[in-house]
Design an enzyme around this catalytic site. Sequence first.
Site, PDB file in Angstrom:
ATOM      1  N   ASP A  92       2.078  -8.398 -16.439  1.00 17.12           N
ATOM      2  CA  ASP A  92       1.839  -7.888 -17.788  1.00 17.12           C
ATOM      3  C   ASP A  92       0.645  -6.944 -17.820  1.00 17.12           C
ATOM      4  O   ASP A  92      -0.228  -6.977 -16.965  1.00 17.12           O
ATOM      5  CB  ASP A  92       1.716  -9.037 -18.784  1.00 17.12           C
ATOM      6  CG  ASP A  92       0.341  -9.706 -18.721  1.00 17.12           C
ATOM      7  OD1 ASP A  92       0.258 -10.881 -19.085  1.00 17.12           O
ATOM      8  OD2 ASP A  92      -0.614  -9.042 -18.298  1.00 17.12           O
TER       9      ASP A  92
ATOM     10  N   ARG B  30      11.151  -3.227  -8.237  1.00 16.85           N
ATOM     11  CA  ARG B  30      10.681  -4.436  -8.913  1.00 16.85           C
ATOM     12  C   ARG B  30      10.232  -4.145 -10.356  1.00 16.85           C
ATOM     13  O   ARG B  30      10.111  -5.057 -11.177  1.00 16.85           O
ATOM     14  CB  ARG B  30       9.579  -5.106  -8.141  1.00 16.85           C
ATOM     15  CG  ARG B  30       8.328  -4.264  -7.965  1.00 16.85           C
ATOM     16  CD  ARG B  30       7.324  -4.922  -7.036  1.00 16.85           C
ATOM     17  NE  ARG B  30       6.680  -6.043  -7.696  1.00 16.85           N
ATOM     18  CZ  ARG B  30       6.869  -7.316  -7.462  1.00 16.85           C
ATOM     19  NH1 ARG B  30       7.629  -7.665  -6.588  1.00 16.85           N
ATOM     20  NH2 ARG B  30       6.257  -8.245  -8.115  1.00 16.85           N
TER      21      ARG B  30
ATOM     22  N   PRO C 204       1.854  11.713   5.795  1.00 18.68           N
ATOM     23  CA  PRO C 204       0.404  11.482   5.675  1.00 18.68           C
ATOM     24  C   PRO C 204      -0.288  12.563   4.863  1.00 18.68           C
ATOM     25  O   PRO C 204      -1.403  12.391   4.400  1.00 18.68           O
ATOM     26  CB  PRO C 204      -0.076  11.493   7.135  1.00 18.68           C
ATOM     27  CG  PRO C 204       1.131  11.228   7.948  1.00 18.68           C
ATOM     28  CD  PRO C 204       2.274  11.834   7.204  1.00 18.68           C
TER      29      PRO C 204
HETATM   30  C1  9WO Z   1       3.195  12.855  15.040  1.00 17.90           C
HETATM   31  C2  9WO Z   1       2.403  13.421  16.028  1.00 17.90           C
HETATM   32  C3  9WO Z   1       2.518  13.460  17.412  1.00 17.90           C
HETATM   33  C4  9WO Z   1       1.525  14.120  18.132  1.00 17.90           C
HETATM   34  C5  9WO Z   1       0.465  14.710  17.475  1.00 17.90           C
HETATM   35  C6  9WO Z   1       0.341  14.663  16.105  1.00 17.90           C
HETATM   36  C7  9WO Z   1       1.321  14.019  15.392  1.00 17.90           C
HETATM   37  N1  9WO Z   1       1.439  13.839  14.054  1.00 17.90           N
HETATM   38  C8  9WO Z   1       2.556  13.158  13.869  1.00 17.90           C
HETATM   39  C9  9WO Z   1       3.006  12.809  12.544  1.00 17.90           C
HETATM   40  O1  9WO Z   1       2.277  12.925  11.579  1.00 17.90           O
HETATM   41  N2  9WO Z   1       4.289  12.376  12.476  1.00 17.90           N
HETATM   42  C10 9WO Z   1       4.803  12.031  11.201  1.00 17.90           C
HETATM   43  C11 9WO Z   1       5.654  10.822  11.390  1.00 17.90           C
HETATM   44  C12 9WO Z   1       5.633  13.137  10.602  1.00 17.90           C
HETATM   45  C13 9WO Z   1       6.218  12.701   9.281  1.00 17.90           C
HETATM   46  C14 9WO Z   1       6.922  11.364   9.425  1.00 17.90           C
HETATM   47  N3  9WO Z   1       6.049  10.423  10.072  1.00 17.90           N
HETATM   48  C15 9WO Z   1       5.137   9.692   9.371  1.00 17.90           C
HETATM   49  C16 9WO Z   1       5.114   9.489   8.036  1.00 17.90           C
HETATM   50  N4  9WO Z   1       4.085   9.058   9.941  1.00 17.90           N
HETATM   51  N5  9WO Z   1       3.382   8.460   8.968  1.00 17.90           N
HETATM   52  C17 9WO Z   1       3.986   8.698   7.824  1.00 17.90           C
HETATM   53  C18 9WO Z   1       3.481   8.217   6.562  1.00 17.90           C
HETATM   54  C19 9WO Z   1       4.218   8.387   5.399  1.00 17.90           C
HETATM   55  C20 9WO Z   1       3.684   7.938   4.213  1.00 17.90           C
HETATM   56  N6  9WO Z   1       2.485   7.342   4.156  1.00 17.90           N
HETATM   57  C21 9WO Z   1       1.762   7.193   5.296  1.00 17.90           C
HETATM   58  C22 9WO Z   1       2.234   7.622   6.515  1.00 17.90           C
END
Ligand code: 9WO
Length: 246
Positions: free
Chosen positions: A169, A154, A89
């Site tokens: 395109d 793709r 994120p």
């Molecule tokens: C887990 C968590 C648990 C308790 C408090 C805070 C917290 N934050 C997270 C967290 O961000 N976990 C992520 C899980 C760690 C990296 C992998 N994960 C992930 C990737 N969640 N969402 C994504 C992601 C990747 C790409 N685009 C959007 C979301």
Amino acid sequence: MHIGVVTLFPDMVATIADYGVVGRARRNALVTLDIENPRDYTSDVHRTVDDRPYGGGPGMVMKYAPLAGAVAAARERSPAGSPVVYLSPQGRVFDQAAARRYARLPGLVLLAGRYEGVDERFIESQVDEELSIGDFVLSGGEVAAMAVIDAVVRLLPGVLGDDESAAQDSFMEGLLDCPHYTRPEEIEGRNVPDVLLSGDHAQIARWRLKQALGRTYERRPDLVEKLELSDEQQALLDEYLKEQRQ
Ligand code: 9WO
């Protein structure tokens, strides 16, 4: 193109290689996929990949060493210079321009995290780019990695048929898609636009571009801001907006 994926859930990611456009590309040897599991690069009997965060707090953090082993193996199987991209994120938001950039590379290594993320020292020393697919938190990076794989594959030469790639395109690049219709012609009093039944391909293309311009203007004005519309495109957009006001 070669794509490596590092994930604690290899079976989850492997499914993308069996279906649709990516599955066809893999069967036609237009892309190869290697999936590495950090659990295979642990040295303890419990195959530990995570540990408690320094400083306390909820959740667990992925340990450096198993990640380093898995990413090293993925790099080994990917052409030299393949960037390591961590799906998180906190990353730069993925878009079609990034998909086009990645599709021009010989290889890519995608790291899908779990738990609360990975040891920051791993990001500092081993990750080339952090990438987000949107402003939301998933349970892990696998779904994001599969989205990136689909969007990139793709775009590879030969993956989409001539018709499909025609839909990609450059003329329509950067716009939302136009509406689509198929049989039957009438559904609950709603009909197919006459132009699509006319057989006049020039008028059909003009209508589709007009709809794409209008929908983009209405739903994603931020995308229109980025475009330099030609006089023809601006005229079509003006015509669309005038029709909407009638
Ligand atoms: C887990 C968590 C648990 C308790 C408090 C805070 C917290 N934050 C997270 C967290 O961000 N976990 C992520 C899980 C760690 C990296 C992998 N994960 C992930 C990737 N969640 N969402 C994504 C992601 C990747 C790409 N685009 C959007 C979301």
